[in-house]
Design a protein around this motif. Structure first.
Motif, PDB file in Angstrom:
ATOM      1  N   PHE A 116       0.812  -1.208   0.000  1.00  0.00           N
ATOM      2  CA  PHE A 116       0.000   0.000   0.000  1.00  0.00           C
ATOM      3  C   PHE A 116       0.849   1.263   0.000  1.00  0.00           C
ATOM      4  O   PHE A 116       0.322   2.356  -0.094  1.00  0.00           O
ATOM      5  CB  PHE A 116      -0.970  -0.012   1.182  1.00  0.00           C
ATOM      6  N   GLY A 117       2.143   1.133   0.143  1.00  0.00           N
ATOM      7  CA  GLY A 117       3.041   2.271   0.058  1.00  0.00           C
ATOM      8  C   GLY A 117       3.053   2.880  -1.334  1.00  0.00           C
ATOM      9  O   GLY A 117       3.466   4.015  -1.527  1.00  0.00           O
ATOM     10  N   LEU A 118       2.599   2.132  -2.301  1.00  0.00           N
ATOM     11  CA  LEU A 118       2.545   2.591  -3.685  1.00  0.00           C
ATOM     12  C   LEU A 118       1.618   3.793  -3.842  1.00  0.00           C
ATOM     13  O   LEU A 118       1.877   4.680  -4.642  1.00  0.00           O
ATOM     14  CB  LEU A 118       2.065   1.447  -4.583  1.00  0.00           C
ATOM     15  N   PHE A 119       0.583   3.850  -3.035  1.00  0.00           N
ATOM     16  CA  PHE A 119      -0.426   4.898  -3.177  1.00  0.00           C
ATOM     17  C   PHE A 119      -0.184   6.111  -2.272  1.00  0.00           C
ATOM     18  O   PHE A 119      -0.938   7.058  -2.312  1.00  0.00           O
ATOM     19  CB  PHE A 119      -1.816   4.324  -2.912  1.00  0.00           C
ATOM     20  N   LYS A 120       0.853   6.064  -1.457  1.00  0.00           N
ATOM     21  CA  LYS A 120       1.150   7.186  -0.571  1.00  0.00           C
ATOM     22  C   LYS A 120       1.859   8.277  -1.357  1.00  0.00           C
ATOM     23  O   LYS A 120       2.724   8.010  -2.185  1.00  0.00           O
ATOM     24  CB  LYS A 120       2.037   6.741   0.584  1.00  0.00           C
ATOM     25  N   SER A 121       1.487   9.517  -1.071  1.00  0.00           N
ATOM     26  CA  SER A 121       2.137  10.630  -1.767  1.00  0.00           C
ATOM     27  C   SER A 121       3.465  10.946  -1.088  1.00  0.00           C
ATOM     28  O   SER A 121       3.629  10.755   0.113  1.00  0.00           O
ATOM     29  CB  SER A 121       1.234  11.857  -1.760  1.00  0.00           C
ATOM     30  N   ASP A 122       4.384  11.452  -1.856  1.00  0.00           N
ATOM     31  CA  ASP A 122       5.698  11.811  -1.359  1.00  0.00           C
ATOM     32  C   ASP A 122       5.675  13.275  -0.916  1.00  0.00           C
ATOM     33  O   ASP A 122       5.522  14.168  -1.751  1.00  0.00           O
ATOM     34  CB  ASP A 122       6.731  11.603  -2.471  1.00  0.00           C
ATOM     35  N   PRO A 123       5.822  13.554   0.387  1.00  0.00           N
ATOM     36  CA  PRO A 123       5.769  14.952   0.839  1.00  0.00           C
ATOM     37  C   PRO A 123       6.917  15.787   0.290  1.00  0.00           C
ATOM     38  O   PRO A 123       6.763  16.983   0.051  1.00  0.00           O
ATOM     39  CB  PRO A 123       5.825  14.844   2.361  1.00  0.00           C
ATOM     40  N   ALA A 124       8.071  15.180   0.053  1.00  0.00           N
ATOM     41  CA  ALA A 124       9.211  15.923  -0.487  1.00  0.00           C
ATOM     42  C   ALA A 124       8.915  16.386  -1.913  1.00  0.00           C
ATOM     43  O   ALA A 124       9.289  17.497  -2.294  1.00  0.00           O
ATOM     44  CB  ALA A 124      10.468  15.057  -0.461  1.00  0.00           C
ATOM     45  N   LYS A 125       8.222  15.572  -2.666  1.00  0.00           N
ATOM     46  CA  LYS A 125       7.888  15.934  -4.041  1.00  0.00           C
ATOM     47  C   LYS A 125       6.943  17.133  -4.069  1.00  0.00           C
ATOM     48  O   LYS A 125       7.101  18.051  -4.876  1.00  0.00           O
ATOM     49  CB  LYS A 125       7.254  14.735  -4.748  1.00  0.00           C
ATOM     50  N   LYS A 126       5.979  17.140  -3.163  1.00  0.00           N
ATOM     51  CA  LYS A 126       5.018  18.243  -3.080  1.00  0.00           C
ATOM     52  C   LYS A 126       5.725  19.538  -2.665  1.00  0.00           C
ATOM     53  O   LYS A 126       5.501  20.596  -3.255  1.00  0.00           O
ATOM     54  CB  LYS A 126       3.921  17.903  -2.086  1.00  0.00           C
ATOM     55  N   LEU A 127       6.593  19.451  -1.658  1.00  0.00           N
ATOM     56  CA  LEU A 127       7.328  20.631  -1.212  1.00  0.00           C
ATOM     57  C   LEU A 127       8.270  21.149  -2.288  1.00  0.00           C
ATOM     58  O   LEU A 127       8.430  22.355  -2.459  1.00  0.00           O
ATOM     59  CB  LEU A 127       8.115  20.323   0.063  1.00  0.00           C
ATOM     60  N   ARG A 128       8.884  20.236  -3.028  1.00  0.00           N
ATOM     61  CA  ARG A 128       9.800  20.644  -4.106  1.00  0.00           C
ATOM     62  C   ARG A 128       9.036  21.419  -5.180  1.00  0.00           C
ATOM     63  O   ARG A 128       9.511  22.416  -5.703  1.00  0.00           O
ATOM     64  CB  ARG A 128      10.482  19.412  -4.702  1.00  0.00           C
ATOM     65  N   LYS A 129       7.839  20.966  -5.478  1.00  0.00           N
ATOM     66  CA  LYS A 129       7.011  21.638  -6.484  1.00  0.00           C
ATOM     67  C   LYS A 129       6.626  23.047  -6.013  1.00  0.00           C
ATOM     68  O   LYS A 129       6.697  24.008  -6.781  1.00  0.00           O
ATOM     69  CB  LYS A 129       5.759  20.809  -6.767  1.00  0.00           C
ATOM     70  N   GLU A 130       6.229  23.172  -4.744  1.00  0.00           N
ATOM     71  CA  GLU A 130       5.895  24.483  -4.186  1.00  0.00           C
ATOM     72  C   GLU A 130       7.118  25.396  -4.162  1.00  0.00           C
ATOM     73  O   GLU A 130       7.013  26.590  -4.465  1.00  0.00           O
ATOM     74  CB  GLU A 130       5.351  24.331  -2.763  1.00  0.00           C
ATOM     75  N   TYR A 131       8.253  24.843  -3.791  1.00  0.00           N
ATOM     76  CA  TYR A 131       9.503  25.606  -3.722  1.00  0.00           C
ATOM     77  C   TYR A 131       9.865  26.160  -5.100  1.00  0.00           C
ATOM     78  O   TYR A 131      10.179  27.341  -5.242  1.00  0.00           O
ATOM     79  CB  TYR A 131      10.609  24.701  -3.188  1.00  0.00           C
ATOM     80  N   ASN A 132       9.802  25.313  -6.109  1.00  0.00           N
ATOM     81  CA  ASN A 132      10.128  25.767  -7.467  1.00  0.00           C
ATOM     82  C   ASN A 132       9.150  26.827  -7.965  1.00  0.00           C
ATOM     83  O   ASN A 132       9.548  27.769  -8.641  1.00  0.00           O
ATOM     84  CB  ASN A 132      10.155  24.572  -8.425  1.00  0.00           C
ATOM     85  N   ALA A 133       7.871  26.677  -7.613  1.00  0.00           N
ATOM     86  CA  ALA A 133       6.874  27.665  -8.022  1.00  0.00           C
ATOM     87  C   ALA A 133       7.136  29.017  -7.362  1.00  0.00           C
ATOM     88  O   ALA A 133       7.020  30.072  -8.007  1.00  0.00           O
ATOM     89  CB  ALA A 133       5.471  27.172  -7.678  1.00  0.00           C
ATOM     90  N   LYS A 134       7.524  29.011  -6.095  1.00  0.00           N
ATOM     91  CA  LYS A 134       7.838  30.265  -5.391  1.00  0.00           C
ATOM     92  C   LYS A 134       9.047  30.942  -6.017  1.00  0.00           C
ATOM     93  O   LYS A 134       9.059  32.156  -6.201  1.00  0.00           O
ATOM     94  CB  LYS A 134       8.119  30.013  -3.910  1.00  0.00           C
ATOM     95  N   LEU A 135      10.071  30.156  -6.326  1.00  0.00           N
ATOM     96  CA  LEU A 135      11.265  30.738  -6.930  1.00  0.00           C
ATOM     97  C   LEU A 135      10.965  31.332  -8.302  1.00  0.00           C
ATOM     98  O   LEU A 135      11.476  32.398  -8.656  1.00  0.00           O
ATOM     99  CB  LEU A 135      12.377  29.693  -7.045  1.00  0.00           C
TER     100      LEU A 135
END
Length: 58
Positions: free
Chosen positions: A2-21
């Motif tokens: 079931f780990g397959l369906f868990k979202s990666d928090p680092a991926k989400k933060l990286r996306k937000e970080y890049n958008a802010k920059l």
């Protein structure tokens, strides 16, 4: 299994970080230094959250 369906928090933060920059870069190019500094500060805060997650994931 079931780990397959868990979202990666680092991926989400990286996306937000890049958008802010990117938004900060656009503000700087338009001459809006106040917004640039605000967005850069927010991106820095996201980076402080993201860095330990990325180090732990490697």
């Amino acid at each position: 299994m079931f780990g397959l369906f868990k979202s990666d928090p680092a991926k989400k933060l990286r996306k937000e970080y890049n958008a802010k920059l990117e938004a900060a870069m656009k503000a700087q190019r338009n001459g809006d230094i106040r917004t640039y500094s605000m967005l850069t500060q927010e991106a820095d805060a996201l980076w402080r959250e993201l860095e330990p997650l990325e180090k732990a994931g490697r």
